[in-house]
Design a protein around this motif. Sequence first.
Motif, PDB file in Angstrom:
ATOM      1  N   TRP A  72       0.834  -1.198   0.000  1.00 12.05           N
ATOM      2  CA  TRP A  72       0.000   0.000   0.000  1.00 12.05           C
ATOM      3  C   TRP A  72       0.876   1.258   0.000  1.00 12.05           C
ATOM      4  N   THR A  73       1.936   1.252   0.811  1.00 11.60           N
ATOM      5  CA  THR A  73       2.831   2.403   0.890  1.00 11.60           C
ATOM      6  C   THR A  73       3.470   2.688  -0.464  1.00 11.60           C
ATOM      7  N   SER A  76       0.853   3.858  -3.013  1.00 15.56           N
ATOM      8  CA  SER A  76       0.349   5.193  -2.687  1.00 15.56           C
ATOM      9  C   SER A  76       1.371   6.275  -3.035  1.00 15.56           C
ATOM     10  N   PRO A  82      -0.889   1.042  -9.311  1.00 17.04           N
ATOM     11  CA  PRO A  82      -0.804   0.497  -7.951  1.00 17.04           C
ATOM     12  C   PRO A  82      -0.481  -0.995  -7.898  1.00 17.04           C
ATOM     13  N   ALA A 129      -4.762   1.324  -2.370  1.00 15.71           N
ATOM     14  CA  ALA A 129      -3.971   2.464  -2.835  1.00 15.71           C
ATOM     15  C   ALA A 129      -4.626   3.168  -4.015  1.00 15.71           C
ATOM     16  N   SER A 130      -5.357   2.423  -4.822  1.00 15.95           N
ATOM     17  CA  SER A 130      -6.022   3.040  -5.971  1.00 15.95           C
ATOM     18  C   SER A 130      -7.299   3.747  -5.561  1.00 15.95           C
ATOM     19  N   LYS A 137      -9.219   8.448  -3.047  1.00 13.74           N
ATOM     20  CA  LYS A 137      -7.981   8.320  -3.805  1.00 13.74           C
ATOM     21  C   LYS A 137      -6.803   8.630  -2.904  1.00 13.74           C
ATOM     22  N   ALA A 138      -5.827   7.715  -2.847  1.00 16.12           N
ATOM     23  CA  ALA A 138      -4.634   7.931  -2.042  1.00 16.12           C
ATOM     24  C   ALA A 138      -3.788   9.033  -2.666  1.00 16.12           C
TER      25      ALA A 138
END
Length: 139
Positions: A72-73, A76, A82, A129-130, A137-138
């Motif tokens: 995720w990091t 993002s 993603p 993340a998407s 939205k990230a």
Amino acid sequence: MVRKLLAIIIGVLVAGVVVMMIQKFGHNLYPPPADMDISDQEFMREYIAGLPWGPLAFVLASYVLGTLAGGWTAASIAGQSPLLFAGIVGALILAGAVWNVMTIPHPTWFTATAVVGVLVATGIAARFASGTSTGIKAV
């Protein structure tokens, strides 16, 4: 290009920290024997075979949650593709997990669950993340 590289590096670092923290917690709850020699393959084979599910569950959780957090990091920070960026982190965690089970024999259920868990966590990390799962939205 720099942002993408930093996304991968930071994502891998986050994943590594999460894996280490969860495994450290697991080792505190289920301490290994004081005389454990990880280079002794026969000892390790017998030790792992005799473990209850608890210590193995911590290792499994570390792979899955590390992939989720790191993927995720990375995705993002990258701000695009993603699945690619979460996938890079997931692939590195999966490579480490495969190396671990090839070096130290683990039960079949653990190996299969680790592979599936990392793959699923990669997909979830990319989706979060998407912003498609939450509508947010990230950045």
